[in-house]
Design a protein around this motif. Structure first.
Motif, PDB file in Angstrom:
ATOM      1  N   ARG A   1      18.095   4.592 -11.098  1.00  0.00           N
ATOM      2  CA  ARG A   1      19.234   3.907 -10.477  1.00  0.00           C
ATOM      3  C   ARG A   1      20.490   4.045 -11.345  1.00  0.00           C
ATOM      4  O   ARG A   1      21.603   4.194 -10.817  1.00  0.00           O
ATOM      5  CB  ARG A   1      18.895   2.434 -10.255  1.00  0.00           C
ATOM      6  N   ARG A   2      20.319   3.976 -12.652  1.00  0.00           N
ATOM      7  CA  ARG A   2      21.476   4.135 -13.544  1.00  0.00           C
ATOM      8  C   ARG A   2      22.099   5.517 -13.382  1.00  0.00           C
ATOM      9  O   ARG A   2      23.319   5.662 -13.334  1.00  0.00           O
ATOM     10  CB  ARG A   2      21.053   3.907 -15.002  1.00  0.00           C
ATOM     11  N   TRP A   3      21.241   6.527 -13.279  1.00  0.00           N
ATOM     12  CA  TRP A   3      21.757   7.885 -13.074  1.00  0.00           C
ATOM     13  C   TRP A   3      22.466   8.006 -11.729  1.00  0.00           C
ATOM     14  O   TRP A   3      23.563   8.573 -11.647  1.00  0.00           O
ATOM     15  CB  TRP A   3      20.604   8.890 -13.156  1.00  0.00           C
ATOM     16  N   ILE A   4      21.864   7.481 -10.675  1.00  0.00           N
ATOM     17  CA  ILE A   4      22.479   7.581  -9.344  1.00  0.00           C
ATOM     18  C   ILE A   4      23.844   6.907  -9.325  1.00  0.00           C
ATOM     19  O   ILE A   4      24.815   7.455  -8.791  1.00  0.00           O
ATOM     20  CB  ILE A   4      21.548   6.957  -8.282  1.00  0.00           C
TER      21      ILE A   4
ATOM     22  N   PHE B   1      27.376   8.971  -9.093  1.00  0.00           N
ATOM     23  CA  PHE B   1      28.266   8.717  -7.960  1.00  0.00           C
ATOM     24  C   PHE B   1      29.722   8.698  -8.413  1.00  0.00           C
ATOM     25  O   PHE B   1      30.606   9.128  -7.667  1.00  0.00           O
ATOM     26  CB  PHE B   1      27.927   7.393  -7.272  1.00  0.00           C
ATOM     27  N   HIS B   2      29.981   8.218  -9.615  1.00  0.00           N
ATOM     28  CA  HIS B   2      31.354   8.220 -10.126  1.00  0.00           C
ATOM     29  C   HIS B   2      31.887   9.649 -10.216  1.00  0.00           C
ATOM     30  O   HIS B   2      33.066   9.895  -9.945  1.00  0.00           O
ATOM     31  CB  HIS B   2      31.404   7.548 -11.499  1.00  0.00           C
TER      32      HIS B   2
ATOM     33  N   VAL C   1      29.166   1.928 -14.040  1.00  0.00           N
ATOM     34  CA  VAL C   1      29.614   3.185 -14.641  1.00  0.00           C
ATOM     35  C   VAL C   1      29.863   3.001 -16.131  1.00  0.00           C
ATOM     36  O   VAL C   1      30.602   2.112 -16.559  1.00  0.00           O
ATOM     37  CB  VAL C   1      30.881   3.708 -13.937  1.00  0.00           C
ATOM     38  N   LEU C   2      29.265   3.866 -16.917  1.00  0.00           N
ATOM     39  CA  LEU C   2      29.348   3.794 -18.368  1.00  0.00           C
ATOM     40  C   LEU C   2      30.661   4.390 -18.876  1.00  0.00           C
ATOM     41  O   LEU C   2      31.206   5.321 -18.257  1.00  0.00           O
ATOM     42  CB  LEU C   2      28.170   4.546 -18.984  1.00  0.00           C
TER      43      LEU C   2
ATOM     44  N   ALA D   1      25.591  10.185 -21.858  1.00  0.00           N
ATOM     45  CA  ALA D   1      25.949   8.768 -21.712  1.00  0.00           C
ATOM     46  C   ALA D   1      24.850   8.004 -20.963  1.00  0.00           C
ATOM     47  O   ALA D   1      24.452   6.903 -21.372  1.00  0.00           O
ATOM     48  CB  ALA D   1      27.283   8.632 -20.985  1.00  0.00           C
ATOM     49  N   VAL D   2      24.357   8.588 -19.888  1.00  0.00           N
ATOM     50  CA  VAL D   2      23.308   7.924 -19.099  1.00  0.00           C
ATOM     51  C   VAL D   2      22.026   7.810 -19.911  1.00  0.00           C
ATOM     52  O   VAL D   2      21.371   6.757 -19.913  1.00  0.00           O
ATOM     53  CB  VAL D   2      23.062   8.725 -17.791  1.00  0.00           C
ATOM     54  N   ASP D   3      21.666   8.871 -20.601  1.00  0.00           N
ATOM     55  CA  ASP D   3      20.427   8.881 -21.378  1.00  0.00           C
ATOM     56  C   ASP D   3      20.491   7.918 -22.558  1.00  0.00           C
ATOM     57  O   ASP D   3      19.479   7.321 -22.938  1.00  0.00           O
ATOM     58  CB  ASP D   3      20.152  10.294 -21.885  1.00  0.00           C
TER      59      ASP D   3
END
Length: 238
Positions: free
Chosen positions: A52-55, A59-60, A125-126, A232-234
């Motif tokens: 979900r964090r990746w999705i 999306f951003h 978004v990170l 960033a996501v990882d």
């Protein structure tokens, strides 16, 4: 016989075959399909929270694709080129409500348990993702058309990634409704078509060795953008 273009410092432009090979090599060797996060995704090792964090963060990036394409469109000086590039914006925004790649990504989010308003709001978004996306959009805003178009050549590697991703989601993440995978399925053909068109444009626009090297650097930059997004996501935790 094709005329040979020579740079002022004496460096001869690469021939079409060699230049094409160099571009394809960058896309193959530096694309984010090799990123550890993507490798874990495709092995089925991501938790629902990580997916979900990746999705949400991806999306951003997705929502800004038509923005960068509009910036490229403004740099194109011939109607036939603008018509061709305009289709990319329509592919993502759709030609009517409920259509297009952005809509399909929203449906992916819903299939994974995310709300549309949550995705649009961008609260997940990170900072690193915002920085990477802003850097890419500004690159397309400030650089010549050749550079911005060359940066889009990551599409050369996208169809294979989409095929791998579809198989991985179907096998490892059955809790996501298969209808949510429509974005990936659509991009197999779109990515192949768009990559081929962009490659033809780059080969036409990059006439000197200097321009060819700029195109290669632009493609490397785009690969770094996608890699940084996944960093960033990882790095945000399990």
């Amino acid at each position: 016989m094709t005329a040979t273009t020579v740079r002022a410092d004496g460096a001869t432009a690469w021939g079409t075959a060699e230049f094409t090979e160099r571009l394809r090599a960058v896309a193959a060797e530096r694309y984010h399909d090799r990123h550890p996060f993507n490798l874990r995704m495709h092995r089925g090792e991501l938790s629902p929270a990580e997916l979900r964090r990746w999705i949400a963060n991806r999306f951003h990036y997705q929502r800004h694709i038509p923005v960068k394409d509009a910036l490229i469109l403004a740099e194109l000086d011939r109607p036939e080129l603008r018509r061709s590039w305009l289709r990319r914006i329509q592919d993502h925004d759709g030609t009517a409500e409920g259509e297009g790649g952005i809509e399909r990504w929203l449906r992916l989010g819903e299939a994974a348990g995310l709300r549309r308003d949550e995705l649009w709001e961008g609260s997940r978004v990170l900072p690193g993702v915002r920085l990477a996306v802003e850097g890419y959009v500004n690159f397309c805003r400030l650089r010549p058309a050749l550079d911005a178009i060359a940066a889009s050549l990551t599409e050369l590697a996208a169809p294979d990634l989409m095929r791998t991703r579809i198989a991985a989601f179907e096998r490892h993440y059955p809790w996501i409704d298969p209808d949510g995978l429509a974005y990936f399925r659509t991009r197999v053909d779109q990515g192949g078509r768009d990559g081929a068109e962009a490659l033809t444009l780059v080969l036409d626009l990059a006439r000197t060795r200097e321009e060819q090297q700029r195109a290669l650097a632009a493609l490397e930059f785009k690969c770094e953008v996608l890699w940084s997004l996944l960093d960033a996501v990882d790095g945000a935790g399990p």
